[in-house]
Every structure is written in structure tokens, then in C-alpha cells.
Design an enzyme around this catalytic site. Structure first.
Site, PDB file in Angstrom:
ATOM      1  CG  ASP A   1      38.194  24.415   6.953  1.00 43.40           C
ATOM      2  OD1 ASP A   1      37.242  23.816   7.576  1.00 43.40           O
ATOM      3  OD2 ASP A   1      38.638  25.373   7.478  1.00 43.40           O
TER       4      ASP A   1
ATOM      5  NE  ARG B   1      40.695  28.286  16.024  1.00 39.50           N
ATOM      6  CZ  ARG B   1      39.983  27.972  14.921  1.00 39.50           C
ATOM      7  NH1 ARG B   1      38.608  28.366  14.553  1.00 39.50           N
ATOM      8  NH2 ARG B   1      40.451  26.948  14.193  1.00 39.50           N
TER       9      ARG B   1
ATOM     10  CB  THR C   1      30.739  25.289  10.572  1.00 42.99           C
ATOM     11  OG1 THR C   1      30.422  26.291   9.635  1.00 42.99           O
ATOM     12  CG2 THR C   1      32.181  25.635  11.193  1.00 42.99           C
TER      13      THR C   1
ATOM     14  CE  LYS D   1      34.753  22.106  11.891  1.00 43.68           C
ATOM     15  NZ  LYS D   1      34.685  22.743  13.130  1.00 43.68           N
ATOM     16  CB  THR D   2      42.050  22.099  11.254  1.00 47.95           C
ATOM     17  OG1 THR D   2      40.522  22.533  10.571  1.00 47.95           O
ATOM     18  CG2 THR D   2      43.016  22.368  10.190  1.00 47.95           C
TER      19      THR D   2
HETATM   20  P1  ADP Z   1      38.559  23.773  13.723  1.00 46.54           P
HETATM   21  O1  ADP Z   1      39.152  23.049  12.638  1.00 46.54           O
HETATM   22  O2  ADP Z   1      37.228  22.730  14.128  1.00 46.54           O
HETATM   23  O3  ADP Z   1      38.104  25.220  13.492  1.00 46.54           O
HETATM   24  P2  ADP Z   1      41.067  23.462  15.063  1.00 46.54           P
HETATM   25  O4  ADP Z   1      41.547  22.025  14.452  1.00 46.54           O
HETATM   26  O5  ADP Z   1      41.716  24.396  14.035  1.00 46.54           O
HETATM   27  O6  ADP Z   1      39.638  23.747  14.888  1.00 46.54           O
HETATM   28  O7  ADP Z   1      41.290  23.804  16.440  1.00 46.54           O
HETATM   29  C1  ADP Z   1      41.686  24.895  16.945  1.00 46.54           C
HETATM   30  C2  ADP Z   1      42.932  24.867  17.951  1.00 46.54           C
HETATM   31  O8  ADP Z   1      42.540  24.380  19.074  1.00 46.54           O
HETATM   32  C3  ADP Z   1      44.030  23.885  17.301  1.00 46.54           C
HETATM   33  O9  ADP Z   1      45.089  24.528  16.742  1.00 46.54           O
HETATM   34  C4  ADP Z   1      44.549  23.390  18.615  1.00 46.54           C
HETATM   35  O10 ADP Z   1      45.679  23.908  19.136  1.00 46.54           O
HETATM   36  C5  ADP Z   1      43.152  23.447  19.463  1.00 46.54           C
HETATM   37  N1  ADP Z   1      42.571  21.957  19.704  1.00 46.54           N
HETATM   38  C6  ADP Z   1      41.456  21.776  18.912  1.00 46.54           C
HETATM   39  N2  ADP Z   1      41.246  20.386  19.361  1.00 46.54           N
HETATM   40  C7  ADP Z   1      41.850  20.115  20.642  1.00 46.54           C
HETATM   41  C8  ADP Z   1      42.034  18.877  21.336  1.00 46.54           C
HETATM   42  N3  ADP Z   1      41.074  18.019  21.312  1.00 46.54           N
HETATM   43  N4  ADP Z   1      42.955  18.837  22.198  1.00 46.54           N
HETATM   44  C9  ADP Z   1      43.847  19.896  22.264  1.00 46.54           C
HETATM   45  N5  ADP Z   1      43.955  21.037  21.588  1.00 46.54           N
HETATM   46  C10 ADP Z   1      42.998  21.119  20.644  1.00 46.54           C
END
Ligand code: ADP
Length: 373
Positions: free
Chosen positions: A139, A247, A188, A94-95
Site C-alpha cells: 500500500d 468506505r 493515491t 484497492k486493498t
Molecule cells: P482502498 O484500499 O482503496 O483505500 P478499501 O479496499 O480498503 O479501499 O475499501 C474500503 C472499504 O470499502 C472496504 O473495507 C469495503 O468494505 C468497502 N468496499 C470497497 N470497494 C467495495 C466494492 N467495490 N464493493 C463493496 N464494498 C467495497
């Protein structure tokens, strides 16, 4: 794209310590290796690993195409993108999407998190910094205070802040205009968002767990960036144990790399990957010791169920909310547990995974149990 970390915002989570699950604020958390929470080392390596363009963002193809189209349309109109809400389990990207949207829109991104915007001046200060086209990323938006949420409504809808001064009869309201900006919310727990807030987003997108093939592509990309020499079998072994979550997959690649370096292996093959993951107690399906203990109790102590959530929780010494929120979703997704009207039931798959033979009564119960407790 410029990144403006808000002094009151920031998405940093608590640091995690190595080892098994720990109790924090009365809540049990999963061991580091398979936790979906961002650890300090995740954050450090994220600097290199976050996808740099939408093309590098793997999977979530429906969301990606929708974004590509909307970004192109908004750019042509020279307008800000509509507000977007991303929801889904932690670690699914998401981030990363918020960063990519800001980059594609050539916009500044301001980072904040729901719990840090408690007082009116926090959110007002943040909104006041915005310039035309900026992206404001919040977030954990489900944890916004009521006051912050109410200040956001007119900001999202009419691009204004309503300020009140004075008390009682002397109360005065002042309306300040804001530039057109894009709010990106991430959560979430979408069910905890009020309808009023949810309705103000132009796009609401649910992120899905990743397939092993998609995770395999992420492993390959991460291994390339970290300069780890890995063969296809090792890539598949890591992808298969990552619980559908980028992640986690990135963390497993780093752990396997460390193991291979320590052992002096210049190529990570399937055997090295298996040995490393075994050492970190991640089994072939991506279950950790607590997942396996839960299945073992269900099978051995309760004959495969059905058993009520509270009873199961008491036997495991966990609180029922943790079992329901942290452990069960993945076990259900793997097809190892079913929720039935009479309680939790171990499936034939769970018996097979533990290396036991499922009693025939269990097999027919699995077929007739229905769903949802
Ligand atoms: P969330 O915000 O949903 O908790 P993040 O965007 O922080 O997740 O993602 C966690 C890590 O996973 C990121 O730093 C990135 O390196 C990796 N990641 C997430 N989604 C992807 C994707 N679609 N393709 C490649 N790497 C990804």
C-alpha cells in the site's frame, strides 16, 4: 487464501479522533464522518464488510472483467498473475481487490506499506518470505524509499534479489532467485511513482468514483450484513451523500444504524436517515461544514470569484495544499467550483446549494471561464 501481515508492513493509518478537522503534522484533516482515511472502527467493521468474492465486489466493472480473465488465464497456466498497480483516491476498494485476487488465485497474501520498507533489510526480508504464486501487497507504494524501489526492480522483472556485500574494491554482488510472485501496488498519488517502477507493472488500473446506484447496492449489502432494516428511500439518501466512496458509505450506514437504535426505530426510513446525517452535519450532497465554509467564503467574501488559491487559503486559515488536495476535488466533481486561469470561481450550482441567487454576471462568467488555473 492465507494472510501474512508483515511485521514491518501493515497498512494501519493513524487513529482519528472525533469532531472537526484537526491539524496533524501541519496538515488539516477532514472530520471523521466524511474522511476517506481508514479509522479504527472502519478497520474493525471491514472484517465483515470487505467483499468475499469478485462477484460481491460492486462496480469497477472494467477492472473486474479484466481481472476475471487474467486470473482464469494465469490459473490455467499454473503461473503467477502479472504485477498490478491500482491507483485512485482512498476508500475506493484497492486493498479489497488485492485480497480478492489472492483469494481467487488461492494464494497467500503478504501485506506491507511503502513507508515501512525503508531499509534494504525490510524489503529483502519480505521478498525472502515469498513462495511460488504468493501475492505481495504494498500500500502507498509511492512512498517506497529509493533503495527499496531499486531492490524491487529485478525482483519484479527477473524474480531475483541482487545483494551487495562489502565496500569499495571488496564489494561483491550476489544474485538470489525468487519464486514467481505477484506484486500488487496501491497508491493515491500515481504521479509520484517513478517511470521505472510504473513500467514494471503488467496492469495499471485507475479506480473510479462510484455512482449513486452502485453505492446504493453497497448500502443494501452492508445493511444486510449488519442486520439493519432499511427501506429504498433511506438507502438512496445515504448513497447520495457518500462522495462516491464505499468506505464513506459504509461508515454512514453504521452511523445511521446507531442513530436509529438510539431512537428506537426498528425500520430506517428516509426521514430517519436524513435526521441522522443532519446530526452528523453531512448535507444532501455529502458536503461537511468545511466544504460549505469554503463555498460561503468564495460567494460572500469574493463575490463568487475568480479568486486565487493562496488568497482563498489565507481567508480560510488553511494551507493551499490542503484546499487543493482535500477539499477542492469533490467540490469540482460536484460542479460547485471551477478552476479558471484567473482563480477559483463559484458556479451557479454553488449559489443554489447555499440558497443564494447567482448574479447574472456570475452566470455568464461560469459559461465563459474555461478550465484549470
Ligand atoms: P482502498 O484500499 O482503496 O483505500 P478499501 O479496499 O480498503 O479501499 O475499501 C474500503 C472499504 O470499502 C472496504 O473495507 C469495503 O468494505 C468497502 N468496499 C470497497 N470497494 C467495495 C466494492 N467495490 N464493493 C463493496 N464494498 C467495497
Amino acid at each position: 487464501m492465507t494472510i501474512v501481515p508483515s511485521s514491518i508492513g501493515g497498512t494501519a493509518g493513524p487513529e482519528e479522533t472525533a469532531g472537526q478537522t484537526e491539524k496533524q503534522s501541519g496538515k488539516t484533516r477532514r472530520s471523521d464522518v466524511l474522511s476517506t482515511k481508514e479509522s479504527v472502527s472502519d478497520r474493525k467493521s471491514d472484517l465483515n464488510l470487505r467483499p468475499k468474492t469478485l462477484d460481491e465486489y460492486i462496480g469497477q466493472s472494467r477492472i473486474r472483467s479484466m481481472l476475471e480473465m487474467s486470473i482464469a488465464a494465469a490459473s490455467t497456466r499454473k503461473d503467477a498473475l502479472d504485477h498490478i498497480l491500482f491507483y485512485g483516491p482512498p476508500g475506493l476498494g484497492k486493498t479489497s481487490l488485492a485480497y480478492l485476487i489472492a483469494k481467487e488465485m488461492n494464494a497467500k497474501i503478504h501485506l506491507a506499506s511503502g513507508p515501512s520498507l525503508e531499509r534494504p533489510r525490510d524489503i529483502i526480508g519480505l521478498l525472502h518470505q515469498l513462495e511460488a504464486g504468493d501475492v505481495l501487497f504494498i500500500d502507498e507504494i509511492h512512498r517506497l524509499s529509493r533503495i527499496a524501489e531499486e531492490l524491487l526492480y529485478p525482483a519484479m522483472e527477473d524474480y531475483v534479489i541482487d545483494l551487495t556485500a562489502g565496500k569499495g574494491q571488496a564489494t561483491r554482488t550476489m544474485r538470489l532467485p525468487l519464486p514467481r510472485f505477484t506484486l500488487i501496488g496501491a497508491t493515491t498519488k500515481v504521479s509520484m511513482l517513478s517511470n521505472a517502477l510504473r513500467d514494471r507493472f503488467g496492469f495499471i488500473c485507475r479506480l473510479e468514483f462510484y455512482t449513486p446506484e452502485e453505492l446504493g447496492k453497497i448500502v443494501r449489502r452492508t445493511a444486510g450484513i449488519l442486520a439493519v432494516n432499511m427501506n429504498d428511500q433511506a438507502i438512496a439518501a445515504i448513497a447520495g451523500r457518500a462522495r462516491g466512496t464505499p468506505r464513506i458509505v459504509n461508515r454512514l450506514v453504521r452511523l445511521v444504524r446507531d442513530y436509529a437504535q438510539f431512537k428506537g426505530h426498528s425500520l430506517v426510513d428516509e426521514q430517519t436517515a436524513h435526521a441522522a446525517l443532519e446530526m452528523y452535519q453531512v448535507d444532501i450532497h455529502g458536503l461537511d461544514p468545511t466544504d460549505r465554509r469554503l463555498l460561503t467564503v468564495l460567494v460572500d467574501t469574493y463575490g463568487g470569484g475568480p479568486v486565487g488559491l493562496e488568497t482563498l487559503a489565507a481567508t480560510l486559515g488553511e494551507d493551499s495544499e490542503t484546499i487543493e488536495d482535500v477539499y477542492e476535488p469533490f467540490l469540482i466533481q460536484c460542479g460547485f467550483i471551477q478552476r479558471t486561469p484567473r482563480g477559483r470561481v463559484a458556479t451557479a450550482g454553488a449559489y443554489a446549494h447555499l440558497g443564494r441567487t447567482a448574479p447574472s454576471a456570475q452566470l455568464s462568467l461560469n459559461l465563459n471561464s474555461g478550465t484549470e488555473a
